[in-house]
Motif scaffolding. Structure first.
Motif, short mmCIF file in Angstrom:
data_model
loop_
_atom_site.label_atom_id
_atom_site.label_comp_id
_atom_site.label_asym_id
_atom_site.label_seq_id
_atom_site.Cartn_x
_atom_site.Cartn_y
_atom_site.Cartn_z
N ILE A 168 0.77 -1.20 -0.19
CA ILE A 168 0.00 0.07 0.02
C ILE A 168 0.98 1.22 0.07
O ILE A 168 0.60 2.24 -0.51
N LYS A 169 1.98 1.07 0.57
CA LYS A 169 2.84 2.35 0.62
C LYS A 169 3.52 2.33 -0.91
O LYS A 169 3.60 3.71 -1.24
N TRP A 176 -3.47 18.12 -1.93
CA TRP A 176 -2.55 17.78 -0.80
C TRP A 176 -2.72 16.48 -0.18
O TRP A 176 -1.93 15.88 0.33
N ILE A 177 -3.84 15.63 -0.63
CA ILE A 177 -3.79 14.05 -0.06
C ILE A 177 -2.87 13.48 -0.92
O ILE A 177 -2.24 12.71 -0.34
N LYS A 178 -2.64 13.83 -2.26
CA LYS A 178 -1.74 13.00 -2.93
C LYS A 178 -0.32 13.32 -2.37
O LYS A 178 0.57 12.49 -2.30
N ASN A 179 0.08 14.53 -2.01
CA ASN A 179 1.23 14.92 -1.22
C ASN A 179 1.23 14.07 -0.03
O ASN A 179 2.42 13.58 0.00
N ASN A 180 0.11 13.92 0.81
CA ASN A 180 0.55 13.12 2.03
C ASN A 180 0.62 11.79 1.69
O ASN A 180 1.55 11.27 2.21
N ALA A 181 0.10 11.26 0.56
CA ALA A 181 0.39 9.86 0.18
C ALA A 181 1.78 9.60 -0.08
O ALA A 181 2.69 8.82 0.35
N GLY A 182 2.66 10.48 -0.85
CA GLY A 182 4.01 10.60 -1.42
C GLY A 182 4.82 10.48 -0.17
O GLY A 182 5.79 9.74 0.18
N TRP A 183 4.39 11.73 0.84
CA TRP A 183 5.27 11.67 2.02
C TRP A 183 5.10 10.39 2.87
O TRP A 183 6.00 9.99 3.54
N ALA A 202 4.59 7.35 1.89
CA ALA A 202 5.26 6.18 1.22
C ALA A 202 6.75 6.33 1.41
O ALA A 202 7.47 5.31 1.60
N ASP A 203 7.33 7.56 1.57
CA ASP A 203 8.75 7.90 1.79
C ASP A 203 9.21 7.90 3.13
O ASP A 203 10.22 8.08 3.44
N GLY A 204 8.18 7.63 3.93
CA GLY A 204 8.36 7.85 5.57
C GLY A 204 8.44 9.29 6.16
O GLY A 204 8.92 9.31 7.39
N SER A 205 8.11 10.22 5.47
CA SER A 205 8.30 11.60 5.92
C SER A 205 7.24 11.92 6.79
O SER A 205 7.36 12.93 7.57
N ILE A 206 6.01 11.33 6.80
CA ILE A 206 5.08 11.35 7.73
C ILE A 206 4.43 10.16 8.44
O ILE A 206 4.63 9.04 7.43
N ASP A 207 3.94 10.22 9.36
CA ASP A 207 3.39 8.76 10.39
C ASP A 207 2.18 8.14 9.45
O ASP A 207 1.49 9.03 8.98
#
Length: 87
Positions: free
Chosen positions: A4-5, A52-59, A61-66
């Motif tokens: 999913i990530k 912004w939801i897509k941005n969150n998904a990318g972050w 996926a790369d571990g930038s947000i929990d």
């Protein structure tokens, strides 16, 4: 699950469409892999998921947000009617 990530990252960079991403999230919630706090479902008049939801998904996926931050974005999608979750 790890996939999913991967999906979130692919969705964020435009490699998969909104419907495929939403389908993956719906599967995870329905199968109990992802817990979404009780959320009132809305009805959206738009088919376009906010950037912004897509941005969150990318972050995410790369571990930038929990995970919790990512789940808050999913809750927003449910509340605004972009995604429907059935039990």
């Amino acid at each position: 699950p790890v996939w999913i990530k991967n999906n979130a990252g692919w969705w964020a960079d435009g490699s998969i469409d909104d419907a495929s991403f939403v389908q993956g999230i719906q599967f995870l919630v329905q199968e109990g892999f992802m817990k979404i706090p009780s959320t009132t479902q809305g009805a959206s008049s738009s088919n376009e998921i906010p950037v912004w939801i897509k941005n969150n998904a990318g972050w995410w996926a790369d571990g930038s947000i929990d995970d919790d931050s990512f789940v808050q974005g999913i809750q927003f999608l449910v509340q605004e009617g972009f995604m429907s979750i059935t039990n």
